[in-house]
Design a protein around this motif. Structure first.
Motif, PDB file in Angstrom:
ATOM      1  N   THR A  90       4.745   9.935 -11.064  1.00 37.44           N
ATOM      2  CA  THR A  90       5.879   9.791 -11.984  1.00 37.44           C
ATOM      3  C   THR A  90       6.628   8.508 -11.632  1.00 37.44           C
ATOM      4  OG1 THR A  90       7.820  10.906 -12.925  1.00 37.44           O
ATOM      5  CG2 THR A  90       7.524  11.072 -10.555  1.00 37.44           C
ATOM      6  N   PRO A  91       7.242   7.836 -12.587  1.00 34.51           N
ATOM      7  CA  PRO A  91       8.022   6.627 -12.279  1.00 34.51           C
ATOM      8  C   PRO A  91       9.169   6.932 -11.327  1.00 34.51           C
ATOM      9  CG  PRO A  91       7.570   6.760 -14.629  1.00 34.51           C
ATOM     10  CD  PRO A  91       7.149   8.074 -14.044  1.00 34.51           C
ATOM     11  N   LEU A  92       9.425   6.018 -10.392  1.00 35.77           N
ATOM     12  CA  LEU A  92      10.461   6.208  -9.380  1.00 35.77           C
ATOM     13  C   LEU A  92      11.278   4.926  -9.216  1.00 35.77           C
ATOM     14  CD1 LEU A  92       8.346   7.953  -6.577  1.00 35.77           C
ATOM     15  CD2 LEU A  92       9.872   9.094  -8.215  1.00 35.77           C
ATOM     16  N   THR A  93      12.523   5.074  -8.765  1.00 33.28           N
ATOM     17  CA  THR A  93      13.320   3.920  -8.383  1.00 33.28           C
ATOM     18  C   THR A  93      12.867   3.467  -6.992  1.00 33.28           C
ATOM     19  OG1 THR A  93      15.038   5.231  -7.286  1.00 33.28           O
ATOM     20  CG2 THR A  93      15.297   4.829  -9.659  1.00 33.28           C
ATOM     21  N   ALA A  94      13.312   2.297  -6.571  1.00 32.31           N
ATOM     22  CA  ALA A  94      12.949   1.800  -5.241  1.00 32.31           C
ATOM     23  C   ALA A  94      13.436   2.764  -4.164  1.00 32.31           C
ATOM     24  CB  ALA A  94      13.541   0.411  -5.031  1.00 32.31           C
ATOM     25  N   GLU A  95      14.657   3.300  -4.356  1.00 29.56           N
ATOM     26  CA  GLU A  95      15.210   4.256  -3.385  1.00 29.56           C
ATOM     27  C   GLU A  95      14.370   5.525  -3.334  1.00 29.56           C
ATOM     28  OE1 GLU A  95      16.898   2.737  -5.723  1.00 29.56           O
ATOM     29  OE2 GLU A  95      18.302   1.447  -4.625  1.00 29.56           O
ATOM     30  N   GLU A  96      13.934   5.997  -4.507  1.00 33.71           N
ATOM     31  CA  GLU A  96      13.127   7.216  -4.563  1.00 33.71           C
ATOM     32  C   GLU A  96      11.747   6.996  -3.952  1.00 33.71           C
ATOM     33  OE1 GLU A  96      15.016   9.233  -8.628  1.00 33.71           O
ATOM     34  OE2 GLU A  96      13.341   7.820  -8.763  1.00 33.71           O
ATOM     35  N   ILE A  97      11.200   5.794  -4.135  1.00 32.00           N
ATOM     36  CA  ILE A  97       9.898   5.483  -3.531  1.00 32.00           C
ATOM     37  C   ILE A  97       9.986   5.594  -2.012  1.00 32.00           C
ATOM     38  CG2 ILE A  97       8.215   3.635  -3.104  1.00 32.00           C
ATOM     39  CD1 ILE A  97       8.791   2.651  -5.969  1.00 32.00           C
ATOM     40  N   TRP A  98      11.072   5.048  -1.444  1.00 33.06           N
ATOM     41  CA  TRP A  98      11.238   5.118   0.009  1.00 33.06           C
ATOM     42  C   TRP A  98      11.444   6.555   0.491  1.00 33.06           C
ATOM     43  CZ3 TRP A  98       9.916   2.454   3.964  1.00 33.06           C
ATOM     44  CH2 TRP A  98      10.516   2.668   5.212  1.00 33.06           C
ATOM     45  N   GLU A  99      12.210   7.316  -0.259  1.00 33.59           N
ATOM     46  CA  GLU A  99      12.453   8.716   0.107  1.00 33.59           C
ATOM     47  C   GLU A  99      11.153   9.522   0.052  1.00 33.59           C
ATOM     48  OE1 GLU A  99      15.437  10.152  -2.519  1.00 33.59           O
ATOM     49  OE2 GLU A  99      17.047   8.935  -1.649  1.00 33.59           O
ATOM     50  N   LYS A 100      10.390   9.318  -1.012  1.00 35.04           N
ATOM     51  CA  LYS A 100       9.122  10.033  -1.149  1.00 35.04           C
ATOM     52  C   LYS A 100       8.124   9.602  -0.059  1.00 35.04           C
ATOM     53  CE  LYS A 100       9.721  12.488  -4.966  1.00 35.04           C
ATOM     54  NZ  LYS A 100       9.591  13.980  -5.002  1.00 35.04           N
ATOM     55  N   ALA A 101       8.128   8.312   0.231  1.00 37.13           N
ATOM     56  CA  ALA A 101       7.227   7.809   1.281  1.00 37.13           C
ATOM     57  C   ALA A 101       7.523   8.478   2.611  1.00 37.13           C
ATOM     58  CB  ALA A 101       7.360   6.294   1.398  1.00 37.13           C
ATOM     59  N   ASN A 102       8.823   8.708   2.874  1.00 40.52           N
ATOM     60  CA  ASN A 102       9.215   9.455   4.074  1.00 40.52           C
ATOM     61  C   ASN A 102       8.694  10.882   4.013  1.00 40.52           C
ATOM     62  OD1 ASN A 102      10.953   8.265   6.269  1.00 40.52           O
ATOM     63  ND2 ASN A 102      11.996   7.410   4.487  1.00 40.52           N
ATOM     64  N   ASP A 103       8.876  11.520   2.861  1.00 40.26           N
ATOM     65  CA  ASP A 103       8.435  12.911   2.699  1.00 40.26           C
ATOM     66  C   ASP A 103       6.926  13.042   2.870  1.00 40.26           C
ATOM     67  OD1 ASP A 103      11.056  13.569   2.167  1.00 40.26           O
ATOM     68  OD2 ASP A 103      10.811  13.574  -0.021  1.00 40.26           O
ATOM     69  N   TYR A 104       6.181  12.066   2.371  1.00 41.20           N
ATOM     70  CA  TYR A 104       4.720  12.120   2.433  1.00 41.20           C
ATOM     71  C   TYR A 104       4.171  11.659   3.791  1.00 41.20           C
ATOM     72  CZ  TYR A 104       5.113  12.394  -2.692  1.00 41.20           C
ATOM     73  OH  TYR A 104       5.433  12.756  -3.973  1.00 41.20           O
ATOM     74  N   GLY A 105       5.035  11.127   4.650  1.00 38.90           N
ATOM     75  CA  GLY A 105       4.599  10.673   5.966  1.00 38.90           C
ATOM     76  C   GLY A 105       4.031   9.266   5.986  1.00 38.90           C
ATOM     77  N   PHE A 106       4.131   8.551   4.842  1.00 44.17           N
ATOM     78  CA  PHE A 106       3.578   7.195   4.775  1.00 44.17           C
ATOM     79  C   PHE A 106       4.387   6.208   5.618  1.00 44.17           C
ATOM     80  CE2 PHE A 106       1.979   8.322   0.268  1.00 44.17           C
ATOM     81  CZ  PHE A 106       0.876   8.967   0.808  1.00 44.17           C
ATOM     82  N   VAL A 107       5.673   6.475   5.776  1.00 42.77           N
ATOM     83  CA  VAL A 107       6.528   5.556   6.536  1.00 42.77           C
ATOM     84  C   VAL A 107       6.051   5.453   7.980  1.00 42.77           C
ATOM     85  CG1 VAL A 107       8.865   5.187   7.414  1.00 42.77           C
ATOM     86  CG2 VAL A 107       8.525   5.915   5.045  1.00 42.77           C
ATOM     87  N   ASN A 108       5.557   6.562   8.513  1.00 41.81           N
ATOM     88  CA  ASN A 108       5.066   6.559   9.895  1.00 41.81           C
ATOM     89  C   ASN A 108       3.833   5.676  10.069  1.00 41.81           C
ATOM     90  OD1 ASN A 108       7.071   8.421  10.571  1.00 41.81           O
ATOM     91  ND2 ASN A 108       5.766  10.182  10.104  1.00 41.81           N
ATOM     92  N   LYS A 163       0.829  -1.201   0.000  1.00 42.60           N
ATOM     93  CA  LYS A 163       0.000   0.000   0.000  1.00 42.60           C
ATOM     94  C   LYS A 163       0.866   1.255   0.000  1.00 42.60           C
ATOM     95  CE  LYS A 163      -4.105   1.853   0.200  1.00 42.60           C
ATOM     96  NZ  LYS A 163      -5.074   1.708  -0.943  1.00 42.60           N
ATOM     97  N   LEU A 164       1.964   1.211   0.742  1.00 42.28           N
ATOM     98  CA  LEU A 164       2.897   2.343   0.782  1.00 42.28           C
ATOM     99  C   LEU A 164       3.447   2.630  -0.613  1.00 42.28           C
ATOM    100  CD1 LEU A 164       5.667   3.195   3.301  1.00 42.28           C
ATOM    101  CD2 LEU A 164       6.330   2.737   0.940  1.00 42.28           C
ATOM    102  N   ILE A 165       3.845   1.570  -1.305  1.00 42.61           N
ATOM    103  CA  ILE A 165       4.397   1.734  -2.654  1.00 42.61           C
ATOM    104  C   ILE A 165       3.351   2.338  -3.588  1.00 42.61           C
ATOM    105  CG2 ILE A 165       5.347   0.525  -4.665  1.00 42.61           C
ATOM    106  CD1 ILE A 165       6.342  -1.635  -2.640  1.00 42.61           C
ATOM    107  N   GLU A 166       2.161   1.777  -3.533  1.00 38.76           N
ATOM    108  CA  GLU A 166       1.094   2.226  -4.431  1.00 38.76           C
ATOM    109  C   GLU A 166       0.717   3.678  -4.169  1.00 38.76           C
ATOM    110  OE1 GLU A 166      -3.353   0.751  -5.890  1.00 38.76           O
ATOM    111  OE2 GLU A 166      -2.208  -0.411  -4.407  1.00 38.76           O
ATOM    112  N   GLU A 167       0.556   4.039  -2.910  1.00 41.47           N
ATOM    113  CA  GLU A 167       0.156   5.405  -2.561  1.00 41.47           C
ATOM    114  C   GLU A 167       1.254   6.416  -2.896  1.00 41.47           C
ATOM    115  OE1 GLU A 167      -2.792   6.560  -1.546  1.00 41.47           O
ATOM    116  OE2 GLU A 167      -3.509   4.519  -1.929  1.00 41.47           O
TER     117      GLU A 167
END
Length: 312
Positions: free
Chosen positions: A16-34, A5-9
């Motif tokens: 935009t297409p992202l690398t696995a590293e960018e997905i994790w970085e963006k997820a942090n920025d968006y607060g999804f990691v929490n 769900k984190l990846i999809e959201e």
């Protein structure tokens, strides 16, 4: 929230297409990691990559791989957005590109002058100044730029005298074929053009500021380099000194004198290039008159040139 769900959201929000590293970085920025309920682990980006690959392998329609180098992923349901964006960007790029291949010459000249591998002076060869001959005879004969490395600048006077005593000559000549953009569709044509007009020198190169990001293109570069020896240079417009030799040229110990003689006969620029080299090599002082070669731009001149020519 699960990893899937984190990846999809994250991809949905980034749009935009992202690398696995960018997905994790963006997820942090968006607060999804929490909101992640699963154990993050030490390398969450590897977990993201693995989950996506498994999803694709199982034939699900959630994700797809957009590119290989770098490896980027996106959502299947948003793929049309990427296709539209690429089309718009491509058309926009084509409409805005006003600079010519020859406008890139000062950038290459500055790079090869300062780069430790080359340390060479260049001369632009204007094919339109060549003697007119029957159609097709001189096709792909002319390199765009030629260069020469004079070892004398690195040696003191006694060493130069010692070289003359042994009749040794450490001069090196280079040949460069310049292009704006190289992609998989045009690469073979451009490469064999460089083979035709650059393999006479000690080192020959195909040069561009833009190379298509495709694994197939890299593989073809390596294959043809292994067979024919022409190297690849990518110019960095943002920082010329950070330009790089993607694939080195094969070093030819001997020069194709027949092609040199033909170039001297048909083109005055190349003839003067050879005369200038001879003047330096045969003079006692080994003085290099820089004004007979292409001008080396200062940093401010390069910046102004890039801006004036709208080079991107």
């Amino acid at each position: 929230m699960t990893f899937m769900k984190l990846i999809e959201e994250t991809l949905k929000k980034a749009n935009t297409p992202l690398t696995a590293e960018e997905i994790w970085e963006k997820a942090n920025d968006y607060g999804f990691v929490n909101e992640l309920k699963s154990n993050k682990g030490k390398t969450p980006e590897k977990t993201i990559s693995a989950r996506i690959y498994v999803d694709i392998k199982n034939g699900n329609n959630t994700f797809y791989q957009e590119s290989k180098r770098p490896t980027k992923f996106f959502l299947k349901k948003l793929q049309s957005n990427v296709d539209t964006q690429v089309k718009v960007n491509t058309n926009s790029s084509q409409n805005k590109r006003t600079f010519r291949e020859r406008d890139l010459h000062p950038l290459l000249s500055s790079f090869v002058y300062s780069d430790s591998h080359f340390k060479c002076y260049t001369k632009t060869i204007y094919h339109e100044k060549s003697n007119k001959d029957h159609k097709g005879k001189n096709k792909w004969l002319h390199p765009d730029i030629v260069g020469v490395y004079f070892p004398y600048e690195d040696y003191n006077a006694n060493t130069i005298d010692f070289i003359d005593t042994f009749r040794e000559n450490n001069l090196k000549v280079f040949s460069f074929e310049m292009k704006c953009k190289v992609d998989y569709a045009n690469f073979r044509e451009y490469y064999f053009q460089a083979v035709s007009n650059s393999s006479w020198a000690n080192e020959g190169y195909l040069v561009a500021i833009d190379f298509e990001d495709k694994e197939e293109l890299i593989e073809e570069m390596l294959r043809l380099n292994n067979a024919f020896g022409i190297g690849i240079i990518k110019l960095n417009v943002e920082n010329i000194e950070q330009s790089e030799i993607i694939i080195p040229s094969r070093i030819n110990d001997s020069i194709d004198w027949e092609t040199v003689d033909r170039l001297i006969e048909v083109n005055p620029n190349f003839k003067n290039f050879v005369i200038n080299i001879n003047d330096v090599a045969k003079s006692n002082s080994k003085t290099i008159h820089k004004d007979v070669f292409d001008k080396i731009f200062s940093d401010s001149e390069i910046s102004r040139h890039i801006k004036d020519k709208k080079i991107k």
